[in-house]
Design a protein around this motif. Structure first.
Motif, PDB file in Angstrom:
ATOM      1  N   LEU A 273       0.827  -1.211   0.000  1.00 24.63           N
ATOM      2  CA  LEU A 273       0.000   0.000   0.000  1.00 24.63           C
ATOM      3  C   LEU A 273       0.859   1.257   0.000  1.00 24.63           C
ATOM      4  O   LEU A 273       0.464   2.293  -0.539  1.00 24.63           O
ATOM      5  CB  LEU A 273      -0.926   0.018   1.225  1.00 24.63           C
ATOM      6  N   VAL A 274       2.049   1.150   0.607  1.00 30.54           N
ATOM      7  CA  VAL A 274       2.945   2.308   0.682  1.00 30.54           C
ATOM      8  C   VAL A 274       3.398   2.721  -0.706  1.00 30.54           C
ATOM      9  O   VAL A 274       3.283   3.897  -1.088  1.00 30.54           O
ATOM     10  CB  VAL A 274       4.170   1.999   1.576  1.00 30.54           C
ATOM     11  N   TYR A 275       3.927   1.759  -1.497  1.00 28.25           N
ATOM     12  CA  TYR A 275       4.474   2.147  -2.800  1.00 28.25           C
ATOM     13  C   TYR A 275       3.465   2.086  -3.942  1.00 28.25           C
ATOM     14  O   TYR A 275       3.754   2.558  -5.042  1.00 28.25           O
ATOM     15  CB  TYR A 275       5.719   1.316  -3.142  1.00 28.25           C
ATOM     16  N   THR A 276       2.266   1.531  -3.703  1.00 31.36           N
ATOM     17  CA  THR A 276       1.246   1.525  -4.760  1.00 31.36           C
ATOM     18  C   THR A 276       0.217   2.636  -4.597  1.00 31.36           C
ATOM     19  O   THR A 276      -0.416   3.046  -5.577  1.00 31.36           O
ATOM     20  CB  THR A 276       0.496   0.179  -4.814  1.00 31.36           C
ATOM     21  N   VAL A 277       0.011   3.119  -3.377  1.00 29.14           N
ATOM     22  CA  VAL A 277      -1.023   4.131  -3.136  1.00 29.14           C
ATOM     23  C   VAL A 277      -0.453   5.394  -2.488  1.00 29.14           C
ATOM     24  O   VAL A 277      -0.618   6.507  -3.007  1.00 29.14           O
ATOM     25  CB  VAL A 277      -2.144   3.568  -2.224  1.00 29.14           C
ATOM     26  N   ILE A 278       0.243   5.222  -1.364  1.00 26.95           N
ATOM     27  CA  ILE A 278       0.664   6.376  -0.565  1.00 26.95           C
ATOM     28  C   ILE A 278       1.751   7.197  -1.264  1.00 26.95           C
ATOM     29  O   ILE A 278       1.639   8.420  -1.376  1.00 26.95           O
ATOM     30  CB  ILE A 278       1.141   5.915   0.834  1.00 26.95           C
ATOM     31  N   VAL A 279       2.823   6.528  -1.727  1.00 33.16           N
ATOM     32  CA  VAL A 279       3.921   7.254  -2.377  1.00 33.16           C
ATOM     33  C   VAL A 279       3.467   7.970  -3.654  1.00 33.16           C
ATOM     34  O   VAL A 279       3.779   9.154  -3.834  1.00 33.16           O
ATOM     35  CB  VAL A 279       5.107   6.307  -2.668  1.00 33.16           C
ATOM     36  N   PRO A 280       2.701   7.313  -4.560  1.00 36.64           N
ATOM     37  CA  PRO A 280       2.208   8.039  -5.741  1.00 36.64           C
ATOM     38  C   PRO A 280       1.328   9.240  -5.389  1.00 36.64           C
ATOM     39  O   PRO A 280       1.294  10.220  -6.131  1.00 36.64           O
ATOM     40  CB  PRO A 280       1.401   6.981  -6.499  1.00 36.64           C
ATOM     41  N   MET A 281       0.621   9.159  -4.255  1.00 35.15           N
ATOM     42  CA  MET A 281      -0.200  10.282  -3.817  1.00 35.15           C
ATOM     43  C   MET A 281       0.669  11.427  -3.291  1.00 35.15           C
ATOM     44  O   MET A 281       0.394  12.607  -3.529  1.00 35.15           O
ATOM     45  CB  MET A 281      -1.168   9.837  -2.714  1.00 35.15           C
TER      46      MET A 281
END
Length: 310
Positions: A273-281
């Motif tokens: 979730l960190v590199y698929t959702v949070i970081v891109p956000m």
């Protein structure tokens, strides 16, 4: 067709976060908001770089390419996750699973190498400012932008093909919110040793190698910055690369933890979730809030649109 015939499993079940039944709606809302912010933010950066004349430089060209890459990267997994959170049907066909697996890994590896390209650009600008404009011409920029895609789609193809050669006869429940190498390999009925080994070797070239390159280049940059005598000069040099270094650390940190362990763990989907959702956000904010040129371009465009409306 041959790959499908090797197995009795015709589809997989993505368990996602089904164990958190009471939090499904809340998780859906949070992920949806982050996805919308990510899409809007990265798309805004592309528009700003395209329309702002002050942003027509190699550094912002690479940032816009990276933003386009982020748009593709998040769209490979997040729509399916959102669907799984609100729909009881969590099935994904065998072929679609491997297509998602390949696309996700190929784009993810591309991001790793794009960070290295962006680090090279900053190193060249800070350590060889007089040669920078000559070396970083339009042709060089295009080649450097294409290179991460070319090498990454080859690197991702090898473990994908090897994993697809395994026999899957059940169970078919993937303890993840998308099809990835380790969770899929764990379901194989045949011996997955070779597949795990190939995945580990690919991970070295996919994430560890570009990470070492980024680390080396930024060590070189920091050494150069410490030699700058004026405080203003140091601040200006740091401001051009601090945002990129922050984004790189967030992305590499979570990716390396996950992919250097070929068998995976129960926490992988939370790290994912960190590199698929949070970081891109977060990336659009990292590249704009700490960047004077982008903020000035955004302000000018806002003023122009306001006057045009009047």
């Amino acid at each position: 067709m041959e790959l499908v015939n090797r197995t009795t499993v015709k589809e997989f079940i993505l368990l996602a976060f089904s164990s958190l039944q009471q939090l499904q709606i809340l998780l859906f809302i949070v992920v949806l908001l982050m996805y919308i912010i990510s899409i809007a933010g990265n798309f805004a950066i592309i528009i700003l770089v395209k329309t702002g004349s002050s942003l027509h430089s190699p550094m912002y060209f690479f940032i816009s390419v990276f933003s386009a890459l982020e748009l593709s990267f998040v769209s490979v997994t997040i729509p399916k996750l959102l669907s799984n959170l609100i729909v009881a049907d969590r099935r994904i066909s065998f072929i679609n699973c491997f297509l998602q697996l390949y696309a996700f890994n190929a784009l993810g590896v591309t991001e790793c190498y794009m960070f290295a390209v962006m680090a090279f650009d900053r190193d060249l600008a800070i350590n060889h400012p007089l040669r920078y404009s000559t070396v970083m011409n339009s042709m060089t920029c295009v080649i450097l932008a294409i290179f991460p895609f070319a090498i990454s789609f080859i690197i991702a193809l090898i473990p994908t093909v090897v994993t697809a050669q395994l026999t899957f006869c059940g169970p078919n429940q993937i303890n993840h919110f998308f099809c990835d190498l380790a969770p899929v390999q764990n379901l194989a009925c045949s011996n997955a040793f070779i597949s795990n080994l190939v995945t580990s070797i690919a991970a070295v070239f996919a994430s560890l190698t570009p990470f070492v390159v980024v680390l080396g280049l930024y060590t070189h940059i920091i050494i150069t910055i410490t030699r700058i005598k004026s405080v203003e000069g140091k601040h200006k040099a740091l401001s051009t690369c601090s945002s990129h270094l922050t984004a790189a650390c967030l992305f590499y940190g979570s990716v390396i933890i996950v992919y250097l362990n070929p068998k995976g763990s129960q926490y992988d989907k939370f790290l994912a979730l960190v590199y698929t959702v949070i970081v891109p956000m977060l990336n659009p904010f990292i590249y704009t809030l700490r960047n004077k040129d982008v903020k000035e371009t955004f302000y000018k465009l806002s003023i122009f649109k306001t006057r045009a409306c009047k």
